[in-house]
Motif scaffolding. Structure first.
Motif, PDB file in Angstrom:
ATOM      1  N   GLU A 147       0.831  -1.209   0.000  1.00  0.00           N
ATOM      2  CA  GLU A 147       0.000   0.000   0.000  1.00  0.00           C
ATOM      3  C   GLU A 147       0.865   1.259   0.000  1.00  0.00           C
ATOM      4  O   GLU A 147       0.568   2.234  -0.697  1.00  0.00           O
ATOM      5  N   THR A 148       1.936   1.234   0.796  1.00  0.00           N
ATOM      6  CA  THR A 148       2.829   2.391   0.869  1.00  0.00           C
ATOM      7  C   THR A 148       3.556   2.603  -0.455  1.00  0.00           C
ATOM      8  O   THR A 148       3.719   3.735  -0.917  1.00  0.00           O
ATOM      9  N   GLU A 149       3.997   1.510  -1.081  1.00  0.00           N
ATOM     10  CA  GLU A 149       4.648   1.621  -2.386  1.00  0.00           C
ATOM     11  C   GLU A 149       3.684   2.176  -3.428  1.00  0.00           C
ATOM     12  O   GLU A 149       4.086   2.959  -4.299  1.00  0.00           O
ATOM     13  N   ALA A 150       2.412   1.791  -3.320  1.00  0.00           N
ATOM     14  CA  ALA A 150       1.411   2.309  -4.261  1.00  0.00           C
ATOM     15  C   ALA A 150       1.220   3.818  -4.057  1.00  0.00           C
ATOM     16  O   ALA A 150       1.131   4.574  -5.038  1.00  0.00           O
ATOM     17  N   ARG A 151       1.189   4.248  -2.786  1.00  0.00           N
ATOM     18  CA  ARG A 151       1.073   5.685  -2.511  1.00  0.00           C
ATOM     19  C   ARG A 151       2.296   6.434  -3.020  1.00  0.00           C
ATOM     20  O   ARG A 151       2.176   7.523  -3.584  1.00  0.00           O
ATOM     21  N   ARG A 152       3.470   5.837  -2.823  1.00  0.00           N
ATOM     22  CA  ARG A 152       4.707   6.459  -3.310  1.00  0.00           C
ATOM     23  C   ARG A 152       4.673   6.599  -4.828  1.00  0.00           C
ATOM     24  O   ARG A 152       4.981   7.677  -5.364  1.00  0.00           O
ATOM     25  N   ASP A 153       4.309   5.530  -5.496  1.00  0.00           N
ATOM     26  CA  ASP A 153       4.281   5.560  -6.958  1.00  0.00           C
ATOM     27  C   ASP A 153       3.253   6.563  -7.474  1.00  0.00           C
ATOM     28  O   ASP A 153       3.488   7.249  -8.482  1.00  0.00           O
ATOM     29  N   GLN A 154       2.122   6.654  -6.793  1.00  0.00           N
ATOM     30  CA  GLN A 154       1.105   7.619  -7.208  1.00  0.00           C
ATOM     31  C   GLN A 154       1.611   9.046  -7.019  1.00  0.00           C
ATOM     32  O   GLN A 154       1.417   9.903  -7.892  1.00  0.00           O
ATOM     33  N   ALA A 155       2.267   9.288  -5.876  1.00  0.00           N
ATOM     34  CA  ALA A 155       2.817  10.620  -5.614  1.00  0.00           C
ATOM     35  C   ALA A 155       3.881  10.975  -6.650  1.00  0.00           C
ATOM     36  O   ALA A 155       3.922  12.108  -7.156  1.00  0.00           O
ATOM     37  N   LEU A 156       4.748  10.011  -6.981  1.00  0.00           N
ATOM     38  CA  LEU A 156       5.787  10.260  -7.985  1.00  0.00           C
ATOM     39  C   LEU A 156       5.174  10.543  -9.356  1.00  0.00           C
ATOM     40  O   LEU A 156       5.676  11.401 -10.093  1.00  0.00           O
ATOM     41  N   ALA A 157       4.099   9.837  -9.668  1.00  0.00           N
ATOM     42  CA  ALA A 157       3.441  10.062 -10.958  1.00  0.00           C
ATOM     43  C   ALA A 157       2.835  11.461 -11.014  1.00  0.00           C
ATOM     44  O   ALA A 157       2.918  12.152 -12.037  1.00  0.00           O
ATOM     45  N   GLU A 158       2.241  11.886  -9.905  1.00  0.00           N
ATOM     46  CA  GLU A 158       1.652  13.230  -9.850  1.00  0.00           C
ATOM     47  C   GLU A 158       2.735  14.296  -9.953  1.00  0.00           C
ATOM     48  O   GLU A 158       2.560  15.309 -10.642  1.00  0.00           O
ATOM     49  N   ILE A 159       3.855  14.075  -9.263  1.00  0.00           N
ATOM     50  CA  ILE A 159       4.966  15.023  -9.335  1.00  0.00           C
ATOM     51  C   ILE A 159       5.514  15.107 -10.754  1.00  0.00           C
ATOM     52  O   ILE A 159       5.792  16.190 -11.269  1.00  0.00           O
ATOM     53  N   ALA A 160       5.680  13.937 -11.377  1.00  0.00           N
ATOM     54  CA  ALA A 160       6.191  13.908 -12.751  1.00  0.00           C
ATOM     55  C   ALA A 160       5.243  14.647 -13.698  1.00  0.00           C
ATOM     56  O   ALA A 160       5.691  15.380 -14.592  1.00  0.00           O
ATOM     57  N   LYS A 161       3.950  14.474 -13.482  1.00  0.00           N
ATOM     58  CA  LYS A 161       2.965  15.156 -14.332  1.00  0.00           C
ATOM     59  C   LYS A 161       3.046  16.669 -14.148  1.00  0.00           C
ATOM     60  O   LYS A 161       3.039  17.434 -15.127  1.00  0.00           O
ATOM     61  N   ASP A 162       3.145  17.111 -12.882  1.00  0.00           N
ATOM     62  CA  ASP A 162       3.257  18.550 -12.607  1.00  0.00           C
ATOM     63  C   ASP A 162       4.547  19.113 -13.177  1.00  0.00           C
ATOM     64  O   ASP A 162       4.563  20.220 -13.748  1.00  0.00           O
ATOM     65  N   ALA A 163       5.641  18.362 -13.009  1.00  0.00           N
ATOM     66  CA  ALA A 163       6.938  18.829 -13.509  1.00  0.00           C
ATOM     67  C   ALA A 163       6.917  18.932 -15.035  1.00  0.00           C
ATOM     68  O   ALA A 163       7.478  19.876 -15.616  1.00  0.00           O
ATOM     69  N   GLU A 164       6.276  17.969 -15.692  1.00  0.00           N
ATOM     70  CA  GLU A 164       6.176  18.006 -17.147  1.00  0.00           C
ATOM     71  C   GLU A 164       5.380  19.232 -17.600  1.00  0.00           C
ATOM     72  O   GLU A 164       5.743  19.908 -18.565  1.00  0.00           O
TER      73      GLU A 164
END
Length: 246
Positions: A147-164
């Motif tokens: 569950e924690t890895e899923a939250r991490r991956d989701q947060a990283l995906a959101e950050i990557a989207k914002d950064a893009e």
């Protein structure tokens, strides 16, 4: 260096984007899920070791039970043979008497073995309970880690989207500004912790937050509108507007 005052003011928009990108990068590096996943990984590793030890304890008892059952079966086979001979009643009386004594010994041996087996079975029940409890704790830890890895991956995906998105907005903005101004800004930003240009507000540098006095204030006030002025203290570009208080 000289640059159109409007271009200088647009440096603040570029700086806002770069600041947002830096914040996203910092957030990416410092996600709390990293520490949580690491802690859970250590917990899972410890529980795996504990599970192995608990499984070994159960397996050892199972081997001992199997050995006792084999010994009990051997005693039963021997008893059956002796009982068959006694039932026939053939042979010398001395031999029959010896068989009777042996039956007594075999019965006693069987009782001892069965008592030992019963004790081991009780030990196995306890060991199995320990193993089951460890397996449940391990399963829960694995679920929390997933569950924690899923939250991490989701947060990283959101950050990557914002950064893009931010990077996509930066490129045309930077391309629309004078190249030499952007080059100077980038050089200062890299050397100054990410802040290359700041608004001069109320006679105070927005970079180092120091107020301008005396000759420094006079120098900035006398500079032409298209002159790119820099703070004597922090060397950042100071963007002048009606709020500069000069």
């Amino acid at each position: 260096m000289k640059a159109d005052p409007q271009a200088q003011r647009r440096l603040l928009d570029l700086q806002a984007i770069d600041t947002a990108l830096a914040q996203l990068a910092h957030r990416r590096r410092t996600l709390p899920e990293y520490a949580e996943v690491e802690a859970l990984a250590r917990q899972v590793s410890a529980l795996e070791d504990e599970r192995v030890r608990a499984q070994v304890a159960v397996d050892d008892i199972d081997r001992d039970i199997a050995r006792l059952e084999k010994d009990i079966d051997q005693v039963r086979v021997r008893k059956d043979k002796d009982q068959a001979r006694l039932t026939l009643g053939t042979g010398p009386a001395r031999e029959l008497t010896a068989l009777e004594h042996e039956m007594v010994s075999l019965n006693r041996r069987q009782t001892e073995l069965e008592d030992a087996e019963l004790e081991l079975m009780e030990q196995r029940e306890t060991a199995q309970s320990v193993l089951t409890a460890v397996e449940e704790r391990l399963a829960a830890a694995l679920e929390r880690r997933a569950e924690t890895e899923a939250r991490r991956d989701q947060a990283l995906a959101e950050i990557a989207k914002d950064a893009e998105f931010k990077s996509g907005a930066r490129e045309p903005l930077a391309a629309d500004l004078p190249a030499d101004l952007v080059t100077l800004y980038d050089k200062i930003r890299e050397a100054s912790g990410g802040l290359g240009a700041a608004l001069l507000t109320g006679g105070r540098c927005g970079g180092c937050r120091l107020e301008l006095f005396g000759s420094e204030r006079g120098r900035i006030k006398a500079a032409a509108p298209d002159e790119v002025v820099r703070c004597e203290e922090c060397r950042r570009i100071m963007v002048r507007t009606a709020e500069s208080g000069l």
